[in-house]
Design an enzyme around this catalytic site. Structure first.
Site, short mmCIF file in Angstrom:
data_model
loop_
_atom_site.label_atom_id
_atom_site.label_comp_id
_atom_site.label_asym_id
_atom_site.label_seq_id
_atom_site.Cartn_x
_atom_site.Cartn_y
_atom_site.Cartn_z
N ASP A 170 0.26 8.20 -1.11
CA ASP A 170 -0.72 7.12 -1.22
C ASP A 170 -2.12 7.72 -1.21
O ASP A 170 -2.28 8.91 -1.42
CB ASP A 170 -0.53 6.13 -0.07
CG ASP A 170 -0.42 6.84 1.29
OD1 ASP A 170 -1.15 7.84 1.48
OD2 ASP A 170 0.40 6.43 2.14
N HIS A 516 7.75 10.54 -4.86
CA HIS A 516 7.04 9.32 -4.46
C HIS A 516 5.56 9.66 -4.28
O HIS A 516 5.10 9.99 -3.18
CB HIS A 516 7.64 8.79 -3.14
CG HIS A 516 7.03 7.51 -2.66
ND1 HIS A 516 7.56 6.27 -2.95
CD2 HIS A 516 5.92 7.27 -1.91
CE1 HIS A 516 6.82 5.33 -2.39
NE2 HIS A 516 5.81 5.92 -1.75
N ASP A 564 17.17 11.44 -5.71
CA ASP A 564 15.89 11.70 -6.38
C ASP A 564 15.40 10.39 -6.99
O ASP A 564 15.43 10.19 -8.20
CB ASP A 564 16.07 12.79 -7.44
CG ASP A 564 14.74 13.25 -8.01
OD1 ASP A 564 13.68 12.82 -7.49
OD2 ASP A 564 14.75 14.04 -8.98
N GLU A 573 9.09 11.50 -0.62
CA GLU A 573 7.65 11.52 -0.38
C GLU A 573 7.24 12.79 0.37
O GLU A 573 7.81 13.11 1.41
CB GLU A 573 7.19 10.30 0.41
CG GLU A 573 5.67 10.23 0.55
CD GLU A 573 5.18 8.93 1.14
OE1 GLU A 573 4.01 8.57 0.87
OE2 GLU A 573 5.94 8.27 1.87
#
Length: 621
Positions: A170, A516, A564, A573
């Protein structure tokens, strides 16, 4: 009186010609005979030829010989000998000239080992996580400037918080795990700067550390002696508010963010402040050659430490946004850990007195164990502090009044190292051999890399202190066993696992392709995708268009399984703290040689003169 005066001893000074005695005349006669006998000795053949030669031949005869004073030699032999010496000297000079001018061909270095190759990749992850103005040499083509209004865009804060690193996939900037990441990187540089240098990465890793700690200095008034607040976080992750755009609800490249990014502050956050102090203190040792900058870091660390001790509390109390993602369970471990780093950065014994106080260790959980005893993470630093203070005892042995608690930490470190060995079954392992430090919960690798580093560096401590090993109960284990343990865990992460997959992106032939990560999963094609417009890139089955080299993903499950899948962050992540531990473990195992830099860690510590223990109590019958 005679005209010649008198001898100072009483006799006249006149010289009489007939004053010689008969003995003197006899002695002179003997000398004359000896001289005559010398002149009548036989001449050698050469000298006779010179005397017998005629006026025309005498010059020719002499030209055939050279008189060297103590030796007469043939002129031809003399010239040949002289020529030979000159020729030999010229040849020697020519050979010397050739040796100096011809380029030397050294034996080529062996190719880099897997740990060094993976180290190059792992450091690149931090380049991909930069926030703020991206340097030209960042070498991540799909990243650009982002977060350029952080801090200023929040009217309740109003000061710049540009810079730092995004935490994971993020665009949130969490100070707590980021500070731990910088501390771990600095620790690894202090121990293994020669290995970083040999790999050509010393400048790179120091640049990463500076980027991180420079941002931390922005999050509080670092020039002040006393503060009352710290900015703990930029960006919001909680999605309980519904469809309000934030860093977790939206799937957007950091460069394209246009939604609000709030700043969170704390006024009593001992854990965060002490961890930030540790990060700045450790970095000050890394940059000790830049005195002005190092002192700036030390001053900031002291200010944070004072705040952490005066304003007690956990930064994630009260259900804050950070508590959902990086909840701190205690601040006592940060006091031991941070105090140790403050002592090493300043040499001020008051920090060491605090870190070695038995009550502080008790509150930190040093004596009661528990299921997570021996696990180093962004939340619990006790094990790291135990190893760090054991180093102090092994290399400096400060003695009284610290010795008792340092010996306790040293013994506890030995117990922790025993718990990592498979023979003791303190932690479960997968069938593939991965130690389960988080007891089968998701995202295991971030814990594995931390203890791999601890085991490897402690093995080097033992060897550097000429200690062949340590005891686990009655059983003796050589120091190399710890390095072997570290290798097996890192080898698992690099591909020696049942999946035959490297969990470090870009390393090996097979690695995760659906990481991710917002920036890696959205193409840099000139299109600005809205908050929800990027969801199609989150949900697509196609591999990421951008490879985020060096990212260590969360890892497999307790059955060695791995999916995956981009939408499952428990598998795919990466995190800042996880990659910092990976870098530390990789550099400790890299290269042909082992060993730590024993002295740099203590560059600010004054020579220790242990205080003698108090005398025993008087004997009473």
């Amino acid at each position: 009186m005679s005209m010649y005066g008198r001898d100072p001893w009483g006799g006249p000074l006149e010289i009489h010609a007939d004053s010689a005695t008969d003995d003197d005349r006899s002695r002179n006669l003997d000398l004359d005979r000896a001289a005559l006998s010398m002149t009548s000795r036989q001449l050698d053949e050469t000298q006779q030829s010179w005397l017998l030669a005629g006026p025309g031949d005498q010059g020719k005869k002499k030209k055939k010989y050279v008189d060297l004073g103590c030796l007469i030699v043939s002129r031809k032999l003399f010239l040949w000998s002289l020529g030979a010496v000159v020729a030999a000297a010229a040849l020697a000079g020519l050979i010397t000239l050739i040796v100096k001018t011809v380029p030397r061909h050294h034996r080529p270095r062996p190719p880099p080992d897997d740990y060094t190759l993976a180290l190059h990749k792992a450091l690149m992850f931090f380049n991909a996580q930069r926030s703020g103005p991206i340097p030209k040499h960042n070498n991540v083509s799909w990243r650009g400037n982002s977060g350029m209004k952080d801090g200023i865009s929040d009217p309740s804060y109003g000061k710049s918080l540009v810079g730092g690193f995004y935490d994971a996939g993020d665009a949130i900037k969490f100070n707590f795990p980021a500070s731990f990441a910088m501390t771990m990187l600095s620790w690894s540089v202090i121990e293994y700067s020669a290995k970083y240098d040999a790999a050509g990465e010393l400048g790179h890793v120091k640049e990463i550390i500076k980027w991180g700690v420079d941002y931390l200095l922005k999050t509080f008034n670092s020039s002040a002696e006393t503060i009352d607040r710290i900015a703990t976080q930029v960006g919001q992750g909680a999605t309980s508010g519904g469809a309000n755009p934030n860093d977790h609800y939206c799937w957007t490249r950091p460069e394209d963010i246009d939604y609000p990014r709030p700043v969170y502050e704390c006024h009593s956050c001992s854990d965060l402040a002490a961890e930030m102090a540790a990060a700045l203190a450790a970095a000050s040792i890394v940059f000790k050659d830049n005195r002005a900058y190092s002192q700036k870091l030390v001053h900031g660390a002291a200010t944070l430490w004072k705040f952490s001790r005066n304003q007690r509390g956990r930064y994630s109390e009260g259900g804050s946004d950070a508590s959902i993602f990086y909840n701190s369970t205690s601040y006592w471990d940060e006091f031991v850990w941070g105090g140790a780093w403050m002592y090493l950065a300043t040499g001020n014994a008051s920090y060491l007195q605090l870190s070695t106080h038995p009550k502080l260790a008790k509150h930190a959980g040093a004596f009661w164990g528990g299921p997570d005893y021996g696990v180093l993470s962004w939340d619990n630093k006790l094990t790291g502090a135990q190893v760090l203070l054991s180093r102090l005892r092994l290399f400096l042995s400060p003695g009284y009044p610290y010795e008792e608690m340092l010996r306790t930490f040293h013994n506890q470190t030995g117990i922790v190292m025993c718990s990592y060995l498979p023979v003791f079954n303190s932690f479960n392992r997968t069938k593939g051999g991965l130690i389960q430090l988080n007891h089968g919960r998701p995202q295991p690798l971030q814990y594995v890399v931390n203890v791999a580093f601890l085991a490897s560096v402690y093995s080097d401590y033992l060897e550097a202190s000429d200690t062949p090993g340590w005891y686990c109960g009655p059983n003796f284990f050589p120091a190399g066993v710890l390095r072997d343990f570290a290798r097996t865990q890192i080898d698992y992460i690099l591909g020696k696992n049942p999946q035959k997959m490297s969990y470090v992106v870009g390393f090996g032939k097979r690695y995760p392709k659906h990481v991710h990560h917002r920036g890696a999963s959205i193409p840099k094609n000139g299109v600005k995708y809205s908050c929800k417009g990027g969801w199609k890139w989150r949900d697509t089955k196609k591999p990421n268009p951008n490879t985020i080299f060096g990212a260590m993903v969360a890892g497999p499950d307790r059955q060695d399984g791995f999916r995956d899948v981009r939408t499952n962050y428990n598998y795919t992540e990466p995190t800042l703290a996880g990659n910092a531990g990976l870098v530390a473990a990789l550099v400790s195992l890299s290269g042909e040689s082992t060993g730590v830099d024993k002295n740099t860690m203590f560059s600010a510590v004054p020579p220790m003169s242990p205080t003698p223990p108090p005398p025993p109590a008087p004997w009473r019958p």
